[in-house]
Motif scaffolding. Sequence first.
Motif, PDB file in Angstrom:
ATOM      1  N   HIS A  54     143.466   2.106 -29.693  1.00 35.61           N
ATOM      2  CA  HIS A  54     144.566   2.727 -28.942  1.00 35.61           C
ATOM      3  C   HIS A  54     144.725   4.188 -29.365  1.00 35.61           C
ATOM      4  O   HIS A  54     144.872   5.073 -28.523  1.00 35.61           O
ATOM      5  N   LEU A  55     144.670   4.446 -30.663  1.00 33.68           N
ATOM      6  CA  LEU A  55     144.806   5.815 -31.166  1.00 33.68           C
ATOM      7  C   LEU A  55     143.647   6.696 -30.709  1.00 33.68           C
ATOM      8  O   LEU A  55     143.801   7.912 -30.601  1.00 33.68           O
ATOM      9  N   CYS A  56     142.508   6.079 -30.422  1.00 33.87           N
ATOM     10  CA  CYS A  56     141.334   6.817 -29.936  1.00 33.87           C
ATOM     11  C   CYS A  56     141.353   6.977 -28.408  1.00 33.87           C
ATOM     12  O   CYS A  56     140.411   7.503 -27.825  1.00 33.87           O
ATOM     13  N   GLY A  57     142.410   6.482 -27.765  1.00 36.82           N
ATOM     14  CA  GLY A  57     142.560   6.717 -26.334  1.00 36.82           C
ATOM     15  C   GLY A  57     142.220   5.559 -25.419  1.00 36.82           C
ATOM     16  O   GLY A  57     142.182   5.723 -24.199  1.00 36.82           O
ATOM     17  N   TYR A  58     141.977   4.379 -25.979  1.00 38.26           N
ATOM     18  CA  TYR A  58     141.679   3.210 -25.146  1.00 38.26           C
ATOM     19  C   TYR A  58     142.974   2.505 -24.746  1.00 38.26           C
ATOM     20  O   TYR A  58     143.935   2.482 -25.503  1.00 38.26           O
ATOM     21  N   TYR A  59     142.948   1.907 -23.567  1.00 38.63           N
ATOM     22  CA  TYR A  59     144.107   1.191 -23.037  1.00 38.63           C
ATOM     23  C   TYR A  59     143.737  -0.260 -22.772  1.00 38.63           C
ATOM     24  O   TYR A  59     142.559  -0.614 -22.772  1.00 38.63           O
ATOM     25  N   ASP A  60     144.742  -1.092 -22.484  1.00 33.64           N
ATOM     26  CA  ASP A  60     144.458  -2.501 -22.236  1.00 33.64           C
ATOM     27  C   ASP A  60     145.382  -3.135 -21.204  1.00 33.64           C
ATOM     28  O   ASP A  60     145.537  -4.347 -21.165  1.00 33.64           O
ATOM     29  N   LYS A  61     145.979  -2.328 -20.348  1.00 34.23           N
ATOM     30  CA  LYS A  61     146.896  -2.873 -19.333  1.00 34.23           C
ATOM     31  C   LYS A  61     146.155  -3.389 -18.101  1.00 34.23           C
ATOM     32  O   LYS A  61     146.454  -4.460 -17.603  1.00 34.23           O
ATOM     33  N   LYS A  62     145.191  -2.638 -17.609  1.00 35.43           N
ATOM     34  CA  LYS A  62     144.410  -3.065 -16.438  1.00 35.43           C
ATOM     35  C   LYS A  62     143.261  -3.962 -16.899  1.00 35.43           C
ATOM     36  O   LYS A  62     142.744  -3.785 -18.005  1.00 35.43           O
ATOM     37  N   PRO A  63     142.815  -4.889 -16.044  1.00 35.46           N
ATOM     38  CA  PRO A  63     141.725  -5.802 -16.434  1.00 35.46           C
ATOM     39  C   PRO A  63     140.459  -5.072 -16.902  1.00 35.46           C
ATOM     40  O   PRO A  63     139.846  -5.473 -17.891  1.00 35.46           O
ATOM     41  N   GLU A  64     140.077  -3.988 -16.208  1.00 35.12           N
ATOM     42  CA  GLU A  64     138.851  -3.281 -16.612  1.00 35.12           C
ATOM     43  C   GLU A  64     139.036  -2.566 -17.953  1.00 35.12           C
ATOM     44  O   GLU A  64     138.108  -2.472 -18.754  1.00 35.12           O
ATOM     45  N   ASP A  65     140.253  -2.078 -18.228  1.00 37.21           N
ATOM     46  CA  ASP A  65     140.532  -1.440 -19.516  1.00 37.21           C
ATOM     47  C   ASP A  65     140.528  -2.480 -20.632  1.00 37.21           C
ATOM     48  O   ASP A  65     140.011  -2.243 -21.724  1.00 37.21           O
ATOM     49  N   LYS A  66     141.112  -3.637 -20.344  1.00 37.08           N
ATOM     50  CA  LYS A  66     141.150  -4.722 -21.330  1.00 37.08           C
ATOM     51  C   LYS A  66     139.737  -5.198 -21.652  1.00 37.08           C
ATOM     52  O   LYS A  66     139.422  -5.458 -22.813  1.00 37.08           O
ATOM     53  N   ALA A  67     138.881  -5.275 -20.653  1.00 40.08           N
ATOM     54  CA  ALA A  67     137.494  -5.694 -20.869  1.00 40.08           C
ATOM     55  C   ALA A  67     136.767  -4.706 -21.784  1.00 40.08           C
ATOM     56  O   ALA A  67     136.046  -5.115 -22.704  1.00 40.08           O
ATOM     57  N   LEU A  68     136.961  -3.415 -21.543  1.00 47.83           N
ATOM     58  CA  LEU A  68     136.331  -2.401 -22.393  1.00 47.83           C
ATOM     59  C   LEU A  68     136.899  -2.470 -23.811  1.00 47.83           C
ATOM     60  O   LEU A  68     136.147  -2.366 -24.792  1.00 47.83           O
ATOM     61  N   MET A  69     138.212  -2.649 -23.940  1.00 45.34           N
ATOM     62  CA  MET A  69     138.846  -2.749 -25.257  1.00 45.34           C
ATOM     63  C   MET A  69     138.265  -3.928 -26.029  1.00 45.34           C
ATOM     64  O   MET A  69     137.901  -3.790 -27.198  1.00 45.34           O
ATOM     65  N   THR A  70     138.137  -5.080 -25.382  1.00 45.55           N
ATOM     66  CA  THR A  70     137.588  -6.267 -26.040  1.00 45.55           C
ATOM     67  C   THR A  70     136.133  -6.040 -26.446  1.00 45.55           C
ATOM     68  O   THR A  70     135.711  -6.427 -27.543  1.00 45.55           O
ATOM     69  N   GLU A  71     135.374  -5.386 -25.582  1.00 50.05           N
ATOM     70  CA  GLU A  71     133.980  -5.064 -25.902  1.00 50.05           C
ATOM     71  C   GLU A  71     133.908  -4.169 -27.140  1.00 50.05           C
ATOM     72  O   GLU A  71     133.093  -4.399 -28.037  1.00 50.05           O
ATOM     73  N   LYS A  72     134.770  -3.166 -27.202  1.00 45.40           N
ATOM     74  CA  LYS A  72     134.811  -2.257 -28.363  1.00 45.40           C
ATOM     75  C   LYS A  72     135.239  -3.009 -29.623  1.00 45.40           C
ATOM     76  O   LYS A  72     134.673  -2.800 -30.698  1.00 45.40           O
ATOM     77  N   GLU A  73     136.244  -3.869 -29.496  1.00 45.33           N
ATOM     78  CA  GLU A  73     136.689  -4.667 -30.646  1.00 45.33           C
ATOM     79  C   GLU A  73     135.532  -5.495 -31.188  1.00 45.33           C
ATOM     80  O   GLU A  73     135.284  -5.501 -32.403  1.00 45.33           O
ATOM     81  N   ASN A  74     134.822  -6.183 -30.302  1.00 40.61           N
ATOM     82  CA  ASN A  74     133.691  -7.017 -30.726  1.00 40.61           C
ATOM     83  C   ASN A  74     132.604  -6.178 -31.390  1.00 40.61           C
ATOM     84  O   ASN A  74     132.008  -6.589 -32.393  1.00 40.61           O
TER      85      ASN A  74
END
Length: 140
Positions: A112-132
């Motif tokens: 989140h501090l690096c500018g990623y979001y997780d509200k929209k499905p496509e943003d959440k998918a990218l966030m989860t990919e980055k987390e993994n």
Amino acid sequence: MAVNFFNEDIDIKLKDKSKLKTWIKNTIEEEGFKLKDINYVLCSDAYLLTINQQYLNHNTYTDIVTFDNSEKEDQIVGDIFISAERTQENAEKFNVSPATELHRVMIHGVLHLCGYYDKKPEDKALMTEKENYYLAKRIF
């Protein structure tokens, strides 16, 4: 530059703090930022609910609330509040170790501090990919 860990109204002992700090710093640098200062505050559900209500006007339980205090675009400064109770529950729900779930939430806050979001499905998918991706790079 520092990563600090605090407890608020709970008693939890983090293992491998120096390795955690290195992993967090490496993640930030790989994302193209410089670590200046991050404070992690591990707390109870009730404590985090109060933060959520007071600062975000959300009346819901959550596992994390992240405050971005950065003044320069390339530097990371923030406060990350994490409910240890919620991460424990989620670890059981998702069938992962409590440490893995806590680390996922910790890196979620960094993202989140690096500018990623997780509200929209496509943003959440990218966030989860980055987390993994970053979970797989843990050095402990």
